[in-house]
Design a protein around this motif. Structure first.
Motif, PDB file in Angstrom:
ATOM      1  N   PRO A 193      -8.675 -36.731 -11.315  1.00 34.05           N
ATOM      2  CA  PRO A 193      -7.607 -37.345 -12.110  1.00 34.05           C
ATOM      3  C   PRO A 193      -7.708 -36.968 -13.589  1.00 34.05           C
ATOM      4  CG  PRO A 193      -9.240 -38.989 -11.546  1.00 34.05           C
ATOM      5  CD  PRO A 193      -9.613 -37.754 -10.786  1.00 34.05           C
ATOM      6  N   LEU A 194      -6.526 -36.749 -14.188  1.00 33.56           N
ATOM      7  CA  LEU A 194      -6.447 -36.262 -15.559  1.00 33.56           C
ATOM      8  C   LEU A 194      -5.587 -37.192 -16.391  1.00 33.56           C
ATOM      9  CD1 LEU A 194      -7.138 -33.870 -17.480  1.00 33.56           C
ATOM     10  CD2 LEU A 194      -4.972 -32.834 -16.798  1.00 33.56           C
ATOM     11  N   ASP A 195      -6.141 -37.646 -17.510  1.00 36.67           N
ATOM     12  CA  ASP A 195      -5.405 -38.442 -18.500  1.00 36.67           C
ATOM     13  C   ASP A 195      -5.390 -37.664 -19.805  1.00 36.67           C
ATOM     14  OD1 ASP A 195      -4.975 -40.861 -16.908  1.00 36.67           O
ATOM     15  OD2 ASP A 195      -7.134 -41.169 -17.107  1.00 36.67           O
ATOM     16  N   LEU A 196      -4.200 -37.415 -20.331  1.00 30.22           N
ATOM     17  CA  LEU A 196      -4.095 -36.605 -21.545  1.00 30.22           C
ATOM     18  C   LEU A 196      -2.844 -36.988 -22.317  1.00 30.22           C
ATOM     19  CD1 LEU A 196      -4.979 -34.136 -23.307  1.00 30.22           C
ATOM     20  CD2 LEU A 196      -3.540 -32.728 -21.809  1.00 30.22           C
ATOM     21  N   ASP A 197      -2.996 -37.239 -23.615  1.00 30.99           N
ATOM     22  CA  ASP A 197      -1.869 -37.450 -24.515  1.00 30.99           C
ATOM     23  C   ASP A 197      -1.823 -36.316 -25.522  1.00 30.99           C
ATOM     24  OD1 ASP A 197      -1.078 -39.840 -23.360  1.00 30.99           O
ATOM     25  OD2 ASP A 197      -2.186 -41.096 -24.781  1.00 30.99           O
ATOM     26  N   VAL A 198      -0.627 -35.804 -25.790  1.00 27.99           N
ATOM     27  CA  VAL A 198      -0.425 -34.779 -26.806  1.00 27.99           C
ATOM     28  C   VAL A 198       0.657 -35.268 -27.761  1.00 27.99           C
ATOM     29  CG1 VAL A 198       0.231 -32.380 -27.273  1.00 27.99           C
ATOM     30  CG2 VAL A 198      -1.057 -32.943 -25.197  1.00 27.99           C
ATOM     31  N   ARG A 199       0.339 -35.298 -29.034  1.00 24.70           N
ATOM     32  CA  ARG A 199       1.291 -35.787 -30.027  1.00 24.70           C
ATOM     33  C   ARG A 199       2.344 -34.735 -30.356  1.00 24.70           C
ATOM     34  NH1 ARG A 199      -3.616 -36.864 -32.058  1.00 24.70           N
ATOM     35  NH2 ARG A 199      -3.364 -35.299 -33.689  1.00 24.70           N
ATOM     36  N   LYS A 200       3.485 -35.203 -30.815  1.00 26.84           N
ATOM     37  CA  LYS A 200       4.550 -34.292 -31.231  1.00 26.84           C
ATOM     38  C   LYS A 200       4.058 -33.433 -32.393  1.00 26.84           C
ATOM     39  CE  LYS A 200       8.428 -37.198 -29.792  1.00 26.84           C
ATOM     40  NZ  LYS A 200       9.620 -37.974 -30.203  1.00 26.84           N
TER      41      LYS A 200
END
Length: 269
Positions: A37-44
């Protein structure tokens, strides 16, 4: 160009985020667990590199973000396009191979996404011209792929991804096959383009040195099934140039990232 709204799990994100993966996994029909499982946030507006060994799911993650497949479980969140549409042409994808049509000029290769979306000719001509100028290929608009160097072919591929003015640019090892000098030059040009356009860029690479030079944040992935093994914020002065590439700070970041990557190549995760 992807149409991610057609797949389940796409939602409006909280302010400031361009991409959000939550509990994302991918298991292929063969039974191979490729990702998560992969959790990832990328900001604008952020430049993020996914770094890891072959087969760790980097490209799989990129394709799920692009909407070129659905996760086995979890959700893929993509911010609403600034054009006001939910999906449309909010994502541009640059593949490892340029995949240019050999029978078409550079201009017509770059025009293809606009043609497929039935854009008006006058507006399309303007956008093609702008995209070619952005990558430094204006003088080669009438050339055919066979007349271009490897670096120029990749520039044409990048222009084709930019021609629809996407909010998010996904790049899957675009410079891997190029010689070192050309790769360094394109790294510099890509950073200049990112500074000017402030697109969100998610860049897949095998190169520690490339990831540290380009990125605001490097995500080190484990061996398959790929998960986040480590994360590094690259706090380096802008604009980055050859002074940074030869600095002690750059070498230090590369050493830290390499150390975090080593267990993936030794079979540990």
């Amino acid at each position: 160009m992807a149409e991610p709204a057609a797949l389940p799990g796409f939602e409006t994100l909280r302010a400031g985020l361009a991409v959000s993966l939550r509990g994302v996994t991918k298991v292929y029909d063969s039974g191979v667990a490729a990702l998560g499982p992969l959790d990832l946030d990328v900001r604008k507006g952020e430049f993020v590199s996914l770094l890891g060994p072959s087969g760790c799911g980097k490209s799989t993650a990129l394709r799920l973000i692009a909407g070129l497949g659905a996760p086995t479980s979890g959700t893929v969140g993509i911010a609403q396009s600034t054009s006001g549409t939910r999906a449309g042409h909010s994502i541009g994808f640059v593949f490892q191979e340029p995949t240019l049509m050999p029978w078409a000029t550079v201009r017509e290769n770059v025009r293809l996404p606009l043609k497929l979306s039935h854009a008006q000719p006058a507006g399309a001509n303007t956008r093609v011209g702008e995209a070619l100028a952005q990558v430094g290929l204006t003088e080669f608009a009438g050339a055919y792929p066979r007349e271009l160097s490897g670096g120029m072919k990749m520039r044409a591929s990048l222009a084709r991804a930019l021609v629809t003015d996407p909010d998010i640019l996904l790049m899957d090892e675009p410079f891997a096959a190029l010689d070192e000098i050309t790769r360094f030059r394109l790294n510099n040009d890509l950073l200049a383009l990112w500074r000017n356009l402030r697109k969100t860029v998610i860049f897949v690479t095998h190169s520690v040195f490339e990831s540290v030079y380009l990125s605001q944040r490097v995500i080190v992935m484990t061996a398959r099934p790929g998960r986040i093994g480590a994360e590094f914020r690259i706090d380096a002065p802008e604009p980055r140039d050859e002074d940074f590439r030869t600095s002690a700070g750059y070498a230090g970041y590369c050493r830290k990232v390499s150390n975090a990557l080593a267990p993936s190549y030794s079979g540990q995760s």
